[in-house]
Design an enzyme around this catalytic site. Sequence first.
Site, PDB file in Angstrom:
ATOM      1  CB  SER A  64      42.457  46.615  38.239  1.00  0.00           C
ATOM      2  OG  SER A  64      42.803  45.648  39.193  1.00  0.00           O
ATOM      3  CE  LYS A  67      45.279  46.977  40.598  1.00  0.00           C
ATOM      4  NZ  LYS A  67      45.399  45.563  40.204  1.00  0.00           N
ATOM      5  CB  VAL A 261      37.857  41.791  39.052  1.00  0.00           C
ATOM      6  CG1 VAL A 261      39.063  41.079  38.490  1.00  0.00           C
ATOM      7  CG2 VAL A 261      38.161  42.450  40.373  1.00  0.00           C
TER       8      VAL A 261
HETATM    9  N1  GLN Z   1      41.120  44.595  44.055  1.00  0.00           N
HETATM   10  C1  GLN Z   1      41.330  43.546  43.097  1.00  0.00           C
HETATM   11  C2  GLN Z   1      42.403  42.614  43.573  1.00  0.00           C
HETATM   12  O1  GLN Z   1      43.344  43.064  44.134  1.00  0.00           O
HETATM   13  C3  GLN Z   1      41.688  44.160  41.773  1.00  0.00           C
HETATM   14  C4  GLN Z   1      41.911  43.124  40.683  1.00  0.00           C
HETATM   15  C5  GLN Z   1      41.434  43.558  39.337  1.00  0.00           C
HETATM   16  O2  GLN Z   1      40.543  44.404  39.188  1.00  0.00           O
HETATM   17  N2  GLN Z   1      41.961  42.931  38.318  1.00  0.00           N
HETATM   18  O3  GLN Z   1      42.339  41.422  43.404  1.00  0.00           O
END
Ligand code: GLN
Length: 316
Positions: A64, A67, A261
């Site tokens: 994430s 993002k 994550v």
């Molecule tokens: N690719 C992960 C998901 O969509 C990203 C989630 C995260 O890093 N919090 O679940």
Amino acid sequence: MPDLGAVLNEIAAEMAARPDRGVVADYIPELARADASAFGIAVIDGQGETYAAGDADIPFSIQSISKVFTLTLALGMVGDRLWRRVGREPSGNPFNSIVQLERERGVPRNPFINAGAIAVTDVILSGHQPSEALGEILRFLRFLGQDDTIFVDKAVAASEKRTGFRNAALANYMKSYGVIENPVDFTLGVYFHHCAVAMSCRQLAMAGNYLAHAGRNPATGLSVVSPERARRINALMLTCGHYDGSGEFAYRVGLPGKSGVGGGILAVAPGKASIAVWSPGLDPSGNSHLGRIALEMLAKRMGWSIFGTDGSSAPV
Ligand code: GLN
């Protein structure tokens, strides 16, 4: 001012010795292979000098954290029109929650929860083939990180695609409200791939350096966004960057930050430093357990909290 290199070495040594390491994410099976004993940190200071300790050169799945960069890219493409598709409020909910979407007619709360990031990806995708959109995102990351070896880990992307039923639910739900324009599979494909980009702490600190310096990376002299936009992205990172752990992160660390994550966190001390930390074990909100603790120690020792310094830490 404390010696940054020495502070990082102390933090890395302390983190290596800690028994509490959080829990490595396994809902994306490929991420479960990460080594829970890893810890790395890299900091670029205001003079453009990089300091690093621990596993700062090992690429990990940025998940994430991507993002932040897709938000930057989408704002560059459509400007403030982006805010018709996604909000700017903290969600107070887990990153993959669906409940708010129903109450708020398919418009995600912010660009950092999964639903919001999928909507942002859809904006980048519009008018392009998925491979072009992904190529654009990867080129942007290589430009920001000043490193053409930055890559998409295809095994992680495929693993998430196989198991991403929640994200598919979120995307389909938004599609039913017209918030997603492109075929859901295309948007999700690009989203899974940009989450699967692998970068080291050193590359990530370089990539985020524009946010620490009013939109321009002083280490390269390259302008990325306007000062106003950098300030606003930082505001969103502070309020939304750690999902339902954002309040706690602001309370403890006091810096804008974005977690993933894969166990990485990008944090920004405006005017002072760009910081990337990585330790794969997560807390219950899905944020790096030791990453947060290390940032708390660093911000305190360097006096970097945006909310003021402790008496004990040296003002910079
Ligand atoms: N690719 C992960 C998901 O969509 C990203 C989630 C995260 O890093 N919090 O679940």
